[in-house]
Design a protein around this motif. Structure first.
Motif, PDB file in Angstrom:
ATOM      1  N   ASP A  44      -7.436   4.177  -3.731  1.00  0.00           N
ATOM      2  CA  ASP A  44      -7.023   5.263  -2.840  1.00  0.00           C
ATOM      3  C   ASP A  44      -6.932   6.585  -3.591  1.00  0.00           C
ATOM      4  OD1 ASP A  44      -6.862   3.438  -0.795  1.00  0.00           O
ATOM      5  OD2 ASP A  44      -4.691   3.154  -0.946  1.00  0.00           O
ATOM      6  N   ALA A  84      -5.537  -1.444  -5.271  1.00  0.00           N
ATOM      7  CA  ALA A  84      -5.658  -0.686  -4.020  1.00  0.00           C
ATOM      8  C   ALA A  84      -5.197   0.756  -4.212  1.00  0.00           C
ATOM      9  CB  ALA A  84      -4.841  -1.369  -2.925  1.00  0.00           C
ATOM     10  N   TYR A  85      -4.116   0.935  -4.965  1.00  0.00           N
ATOM     11  CA  TYR A  85      -3.594   2.282  -5.227  1.00  0.00           C
ATOM     12  C   TYR A  85      -4.618   3.126  -5.983  1.00  0.00           C
ATOM     13  CZ  TYR A  85      -0.530   5.935  -7.139  1.00  0.00           C
ATOM     14  OH  TYR A  85       0.028   7.130  -7.498  1.00  0.00           O
ATOM     15  N   HIS A 141       0.836  -1.195   0.000  1.00  0.00           N
ATOM     16  CA  HIS A 141       0.000   0.000   0.000  1.00  0.00           C
ATOM     17  C   HIS A 141       0.876   1.252   0.000  1.00  0.00           C
ATOM     18  CE1 HIS A 141      -3.770  -2.093   0.493  1.00  0.00           C
ATOM     19  NE2 HIS A 141      -3.301  -2.771   1.516  1.00  0.00           N
ATOM     20  N   HIS A 194      -3.993   4.118   2.503  1.00  0.00           N
ATOM     21  CA  HIS A 194      -5.133   3.202   2.528  1.00  0.00           C
ATOM     22  C   HIS A 194      -5.845   3.243   3.883  1.00  0.00           C
ATOM     23  CE1 HIS A 194      -7.376  -0.198   0.917  1.00  0.00           C
ATOM     24  NE2 HIS A 194      -7.216  -0.830   2.065  1.00  0.00           N
TER      25      HIS A 194
END
Length: 446
Positions: A79, A75-76, A13, A265
């Motif tokens: 975010d 995930a990036y 993350h 995150h």
């Protein structure tokens, strides 16, 4: 206009420092497109999806590097979306551009600026007289002060690897110099040339990348095309360089040993992404930024003030869609975000003044300018009700409104004990009460 920004290495993350470049350059893209048209910018932000840390994590988990990078890239991007960062036009991945990387390395060798040794291809720094110009470093001083261990295949300490053999079990790609993978620096040079063409107009990234990454990018990019010894070598790669400053946490550098690494995150799970975005833009992009609770609290208050003005003017239609001239003057001065933010506060004050005076025409003009200006900063993208009430359901909203009405009555009767009891009840409900000249408003606590 072509713009390239060094993007994430997707093995974990992102921490809060990783978020500053995409937010800063998102503002730049928004400004350029507002001023010159929606098609005026071609923006690329790369994804590094092969790397020692990626390889190590994949080996530990017993999965392919693609499984690791897909997980953390998703995930990036989630975010970034939480921070209102618009996706770039192009997201080149290293593993998709191995052909371009191999071709550029071959060109550098052909120009006499790299050599092959023990399965490695190494850039010969002495072949590029302008090396160090971007970072202001003198090559002779760098060599004299070198503390790095010189690998046996290098001619001098500051030569750097373009291609290297992969270890057993690591991903490898074919090349004229043996199966292996690229060095870090050549990846960006090759992807820039392949996706945007040379020279590009603007290259962005964090100040920590100036040396050696961006210095090495320039050397590779210009030497591949025979510009190593020309006066215009530097401009043959990128016309303008923009670097954002360092981010510290409570006045200390982020470090796993200290235990102060803050993951983006985690932050966006506990507070609105616009608060994080505002905090990241609160200092001029070239200046250092210290991340602390006071900064977050003030960022929340600033946005509450702006959303409060919009909520008060909720029934008034915006008159126009242009940012204020004063805002544009500030933000156009090397992305002066603190100065631009002050213009948003001036517009919110104008809304409040005009609402009090019943001047709805002035309210409509100021509201339009506030919304259009804020859109360039990427804030005020929610409705005021959604901002203040967040995830509150109808039952909670009804209870809060009833308690606020009771509190008004208690305060009017100077029954301070009852007013305090009601406020305590609201606090227990995780509701923040904000008293203002026109009455009390509320929002859910972060």
């Amino acid at each position: 206009m072509t713009l390239y920004v060094c993007g994430p290495t997707v093995y974990d993350h992102a921490h809060i420092g990783n978020a500053r470049p995409p937010v800063v350059f998102d503002v730049l893209v928004r400004l350029l497109r507002r001023q010159f048209g929606s098609d005026s910018v071609l923006y690329a932000r790369n994804v590094t999806d092969v790397d020692d840390k990626i390889n190590a994590k994949a080996a530990r988990e017993g999965v392919t590097i693609g499984a690791v990078t897909a997980r953390y890239e998703a995930a990036y991007l989630a975010d970034m979306a939480a921070l209102n960062v618009s996706p770039p036009d192009l997201s080149p991945h290293v593993t998709d551009h191995m052909g371009a990387i191999v071709r550029q390395i071959a060109q550098i060798i052909q120009q006499g600026c790299a050599y092959v040794a023990e399965g490695h291809v190494v850039f010969d720094v002495s072949s590029y007289p302008s090396y160090g110009a971007l970072s202001g470093r003198n090559l002779d001083d760098m060599i004299a002060g070198a503390r790095v261990e010189v690998a046996p295949y290098k001619k001098n300490a500051h030569d750097f690897v373009l291609w290297k053999p992969s270890k057993d079990g690591e991903p490898a790609w074919p090349s004229p110099w043996g199966a292996g993978r690229p060095g870090w620096h050549i990846e960006c040079s090759a992807m820039i040339e392949e996706t945007l063409g040379l020279p590009i107009d603007i290259h962005g990234g964090g100040i920590d990348l100036v040396f050696p990454h961006h210095e090495n990018e320039i050397a590779q990019g210009v030497c591949a095309h025979g510009h190593a010894r020309t006066d215009a070598a530097h401009d043959a790669y990128a016309r303008y360089w923009m670097h954002n400053g360092f981010l510290t946490v409570d006045a200390e550098k982020m470090s796993k040993s200290i235990g102060n690494v803050l993951l983006l995150h985690d932050l966006v799970q506990h507070m609105p992404g616009e608060v994080v975005r505002w905090a990241l833009l609160s200092a001029h992009y070239r200046q250092p930024l210290d991340w602390n609770q006071s900064l977050l609290d003030q960022s929340r208050k600033n946005l509450d003030r702006l959303y409060g003005a919009l909520r008060r003017a909720g029934d008034v239609e915006p008159l126009g869609d242009m940012p204020s001239p004063e805002f544009l003057q500030a933000i156009s001065d090397d992305l002066n975000t603190p100065g631009a933010m002050s213009k948003l506060f001036a517009l919110s004050s104008e809304i409040e003044r005009a609402m009090t005076a019943g001047d709805l025409n002035s309210v409509g003009i100021a509201k339009a300018e506030l919304l259009a200006s804020a859109a360039i900063l990427g804030v005020l993208q929610s409705s005021p009700d959604a901002w203040f009430e967040g995830g509150a359901d109808d039952v909670l909203k009804t209870e809060v409104e009833a308690l606020l009405a009771e509190r008004v009555e208690a305060r009017a009767a100077k029954n301070w004990a009852e007013a305090d009891r009601i406020r305590d009840r609201l606090t227990a409900l995780k509701v923040v009460v904000m008293d203002g000249p026109t009455g009390a408003t509320w929002r859910l606590a972060d």
